[in-house]
Write a protein that holds these residues in place. Structure first.
Motif, PDB file in Angstrom:
ATOM      1  N   CYS A 246       0.961  -0.984  -0.039  1.00 38.26           N
ATOM      2  CA  CYS A 246       0.013   0.015  -0.115  1.00 38.26           C
ATOM      3  C   CYS A 246       0.904   1.190  -0.050  1.00 38.26           C
ATOM      4  O   CYS A 246       1.719   1.434   0.810  1.00 38.26           O
ATOM      5  N   GLY A 247       0.964   2.397  -0.895  1.00 39.66           N
ATOM      6  CA  GLY A 247       1.296   3.340  -1.295  1.00 39.66           C
ATOM      7  C   GLY A 247       0.747   4.432  -0.803  1.00 39.66           C
ATOM      8  O   GLY A 247      -0.190   4.831  -1.443  1.00 39.66           O
ATOM      9  N   ILE A 248       1.318   5.233   0.374  1.00 41.63           N
ATOM     10  CA  ILE A 248       0.495   6.235   0.609  1.00 41.63           C
ATOM     11  C   ILE A 248       1.621   7.677   0.786  1.00 41.63           C
ATOM     12  O   ILE A 248       2.661   7.249   1.179  1.00 41.63           O
ATOM     13  N   GLY A 249       1.185   8.812   0.660  1.00 46.28           N
ATOM     14  CA  GLY A 249       2.185   9.773   0.754  1.00 46.28           C
ATOM     15  C   GLY A 249       1.217  11.301   0.614  1.00 46.28           C
ATOM     16  O   GLY A 249       0.200  11.120   0.272  1.00 46.28           O
ATOM     17  N   PRO A 250       1.716  12.385   1.136  1.00 45.40           N
ATOM     18  CA  PRO A 250       1.073  13.556   1.327  1.00 45.40           C
ATOM     19  C   PRO A 250       0.679  13.942  -0.137  1.00 45.40           C
ATOM     20  O   PRO A 250       1.610  13.782  -1.075  1.00 45.40           O
ATOM     21  N   THR A 289       7.213   6.923   1.391  1.00 45.00           N
ATOM     22  CA  THR A 289       7.540   7.329  -0.054  1.00 45.00           C
ATOM     23  C   THR A 289       8.176   8.621  -0.233  1.00 45.00           C
ATOM     24  O   THR A 289       8.516   9.301   0.664  1.00 45.00           O
ATOM     25  N   THR A 290       8.490   8.893  -1.690  1.00 46.88           N
ATOM     26  CA  THR A 290       9.165  10.113  -1.941  1.00 46.88           C
ATOM     27  C   THR A 290       8.665  11.423  -1.622  1.00 46.88           C
ATOM     28  O   THR A 290       9.161  12.277  -1.140  1.00 46.88           O
ATOM     29  N   ALA A 291       7.367  11.395  -1.594  1.00 45.11           N
ATOM     30  CA  ALA A 291       6.343  12.523  -1.363  1.00 45.11           C
ATOM     31  C   ALA A 291       6.647  12.957  -0.030  1.00 45.11           C
ATOM     32  O   ALA A 291       6.715  13.970   0.531  1.00 45.11           O
ATOM     33  N   LEU A 292       6.726  11.916   1.145  1.00 45.22           N
ATOM     34  CA  LEU A 292       6.942  12.017   2.501  1.00 45.22           C
ATOM     35  C   LEU A 292       8.178  12.768   2.658  1.00 45.22           C
ATOM     36  O   LEU A 292       8.361  13.459   3.395  1.00 45.22           O
TER      37      LEU A 292
END
Ligand code: 5AD
Ligand code: FES
Length: 366
Positions: A246-250, A289-292
């Motif tokens: 599961c991938g999550i990020g802002p 993630t990279t976004a985080l």
């Protein structure tokens, strides 16, 4: 009077806190909550509850993975996309972005470089680019499979037909990432033009699962119009669908999209959700993630300390990285693959974790 007033306020706060802690305890013990309970959790939590959930999440991460963090080498092989998602920097309506498409040879040489750096999973991610027909894509996948038989191949190519998913699986792909973006159909409609449908997205996830892939879904935290009830639905969906990943990020705004002026998603809420996801499915493959890492310089380390167990360094050729800008200020766009690998290794060591190079399949799957 004042003393009495403060006394009551304290009672109210501690009652809320007791409720939140007991919901976290229940999730820790049973790995399920219902929609209302998730909603209560997501509206009533504070930073001490997040720390409480993170401590429990880390215990589960260590139970399944000890201090080992899996690495996935990310190859962003095309930024050409037929879709026009309102949040995404490479949407077709963004005429300012310079488009690129890697050749098969370039993709294979990214894999070679990644292999030499120790990566045993390659993630091929791209926009929905019609050039990559099933024939072309299957040719690439089977060649990676032939040259790197000990590696896992993960695809992230968006929505395709069931037949296409089947052919790619037969060509040698093992895993597929397709974020559902939001489990609420109406919210989905506010993030995408009408030509894209939530029902189709969800059907793709079921098709992928039935084809035999290890499947990853996911969502953005703080996307425009998102409310706690939407996130509660996301958690219910994940609890029920039981994805392997599961991938999550802002959400982070991109200046050339309709959401340019929208605020970024919350860093703290992303960390709290990582912890809840770990408690929902303790063996989940959960990337930091990279976004985080983009909204906070220590975001990826903190993601691991909240319960994540995967990092995805960039393996794309340096000269195209800046063009795969889904959101503003994306990190790692100027760094060589080896630099990203070393950087992540150092970051993980700084929090007592160790980057490992095996395929890192979901526990219980080969
Ligand atoms: N901010 C954060 N994440 C984004 N993605 C796309 N655009 C953005 C953005 N502006 C995410 C989506 C997509 C994944 C590849 O990247 O969730 O599925
Ligand atoms: Fe790319 Fe740190 S991971 S520079």
């Amino acid at each position: 009077m004042t003393g009495l007033y403060i006394g009551r306020r304290t009672d109210i706060i501690s009652n809320m806190s007791i409720t939140i802690r007991s919901l976290i305890d229940q999730l820790d013990a049973e790995h399920t909550l219902d929609f209302r309970e998730y909603e209560t959790l997501l509206t009533g939590w504070d930073s001490s509850d997040a720390a409480y959930a993170a401590a429990k999440a880390v215990i589960w991460r260590q139970h399944y993975f000890s201090n080992k963090i899996y690495v996935r080498g990310l190859i962003e092989f095309t930024n050409i996309c037929r879709n026009d998602c309102y949040y995404c920097g490479i949407r077709r309506g963004n005429h300012a972005v310079e488009r690129y498409r890697l050749t098969e040879e370039q993709i294979l040489s990214c894999c070679r470089e990644g292999y030499e750096l120790g990566f045993r999973t390659f993630v091929l991610q791209g926009g929905e680019d019609a050039y990559f027909t099933d024939d072309r894509m299957c040719g690439i996948v089977s060649e990676i499979r032939r040259r790197f038989p000990d590696c896992a191949i993960t695809l992230s190519l968006g929505e395709r037909s069931r037949e296409s998913y089947q052919r790619l699986f037969e060509a040698g792909a093992d895993r597929y990432l397709l974020r559902h973006e939001t489990a609420d159909a109406e919210h989905y409609g506010k993030l995408h033009p009408a030509e894209l449908s939530w029902e189709h997205r969800m059907q793709c996830l079921r098709d992928l699962r039935e084809t035999g892939y290890q499947v990853g879904c996911g969502f953005m935290v703080g996307s425009p119009y998102q409310k706690p009830e939407h996130l509660a639905k996301d958690l219910c969906f994940i609890q029920e669908f039981r994805p392997e990943m599961c991938g999550i990020g802002p959400f982070i705004p991109h200046h050339q999209t309709p959401f340019a002026a929208e605020p970024a998603g919350s860093y703290e809420l992303t960390l709290f959700l990582l912890s809840l996801l770990r408690l929902i499915k303790p063996d989940l493959l959960l990337p930091s993630t990279t976004a985080l890492g983009t909204i906070n310089p220590r975001g990826r380390e903190m993601g691991i300390l909240a319960g994540a167990n995967v990092v995805m360094p960039n393996l794309s050729p340096t000269d195209v990285r800046k063009q795969y800008e889904l959101y503003d200020n994306k990190i790692c766009t100027g760094d060589e693959s080896a630099q990203c690998r070393d950087c992540l290794e150092t970051r993980m060591e700084s929090i007592g974790c160790e980057v490992v190079t095996d395929r890192g399949d979901a526990p219980g799957r080969g």
